[in-house]
Motif scaffolding. Sequence first.
Motif, PDB file in Angstrom:
ATOM      1  N   VAL A  63       0.872  -1.176   0.000  1.00 17.21           N
ATOM      2  CA  VAL A  63       0.000   0.000   0.000  1.00 17.21           C
ATOM      3  C   VAL A  63       0.908   1.225   0.000  1.00 17.21           C
ATOM      4  O   VAL A  63       1.542   1.542   1.007  1.00 17.21           O
ATOM      5  N   GLU A  64       0.974   1.900  -1.150  1.00 16.75           N
ATOM      6  CA  GLU A  64       1.928   3.007  -1.300  1.00 16.75           C
ATOM      7  C   GLU A  64       1.535   4.215  -0.450  1.00 16.75           C
ATOM      8  O   GLU A  64       2.396   4.937   0.043  1.00 16.75           O
ATOM      9  N   ASP A  65       0.229   4.436  -0.275  1.00 20.14           N
ATOM     10  CA  ASP A  65      -0.234   5.553   0.546  1.00 20.14           C
ATOM     11  C   ASP A  65      -1.543   5.138   1.208  1.00 20.14           C
ATOM     12  O   ASP A  65      -2.572   4.999   0.533  1.00 20.14           O
ATOM     13  N   THR A  66      -1.495   4.928   2.510  1.00 19.51           N
ATOM     14  CA  THR A  66      -2.690   4.450   3.213  1.00 19.51           C
ATOM     15  C   THR A  66      -3.828   5.462   3.161  1.00 19.51           C
ATOM     16  O   THR A  66      -5.000   5.084   3.232  1.00 19.51           O
ATOM     17  N   HIS A  67      -3.499   6.755   3.044  1.00 21.69           N
ATOM     18  CA  HIS A  67      -4.544   7.774   3.006  1.00 21.69           C
ATOM     19  C   HIS A  67      -5.387   7.680   1.740  1.00 21.69           C
ATOM     20  O   HIS A  67      -6.510   8.202   1.697  1.00 21.69           O
TER      21      HIS A  67
END
Length: 353
Positions: free
Chosen positions: A44-48
């Motif tokens: 997951v490169e960016d959880t946001h």
Amino acid sequence: MCYINLIAPEHQYHKASNIDDTEVMPRRLSFCQFTIMSPDILEVEDTHKHPIFRHNQFSWPTEDNPFCIRYYVGVPLRTPDGFYIGSLCLVDHQPNKIDDTAREVLQMLADEVISSFELKAAKAELEAMNKEKDELIRIVSHDLRNPLIGVTGFAEILRDELDDDQHKEMASIILQSGEATLSIVNILLSSDYVKNETLRINRKVCDVAEITQGILTLVRPLSLLKNQRLEIDMPETLSWKVDVEKWKQIVGNLLNNAIKFTPDEGTVRMKIYAADEKTLKLEIADSGVGMDSEQLKNLFSGRKKFHRLGTNGEDTSGLGMVLIKKYTDLHGGNIEVHSKPGEGTAFTVTLPA
């Protein structure tokens, strides 16, 4: 930051980490619960920006915990038999991405983790097998010892009382052979085999008086050699539910010890009776050397420093008392000891119906 996590139905357990973190957390808050459902590496490169992870409380900083997980990559930990047990994961506080080389390294590390778990499991299995082997050697050796003592005792009596030289020589050969075998058994018993053991009990109704008569046949020569008086008080028949072999060990070891630690021309008394319908009593008392408080305290420990020689230098391994206690406990019974130096020792074994 790197973690090795194990997943349970309700919780996630941190088994290794390069930061000081919570050891246990609810599974519903775990990122790694999704990793074990993935057939491959989960990144997951960016959880946001992730539809699920963006709702996880650990994806956002708080006043109490300014660190948040913005990047996550996890490798499922899969056992050789196909069970997913957890994950090896990396996290970062900012968005990130790894290349193919890093992915290969992560997979190699995950394989090493599984290999380590498998090695520990194999080691535990080998230790269990080794314990069973030691148990077999210990019990077989100890069960051989008492009959051998009877053989050597009678052989010595025959050698001393026979007039015919040829028969005396035969008795001497029997005695020497028995003593040689007994020496080997004693060597086995002298090893530190007295550990916690997985013993089983097989109780059945039998005539304990008849069984005890067989034990007396084996130990009587030892008493005769020391000119002791062996006083027996028990009914002709007495039915009770016991493990036959363990009953033999309890009675035989107590009698052997009483004879060993009683001097020449002393007295050993044994009484077996049903105190009531639910209670069997075995009482063995001697006029021997007795024990002090420290010896009594460590009587059932099997520790070598508390082993003693008999009044005529008879050897003891200390295993007998340990087995007596264990076998009595297995029957759901108890054993009491009363002794004073120079005043002898009295044992009372109580077994339930």
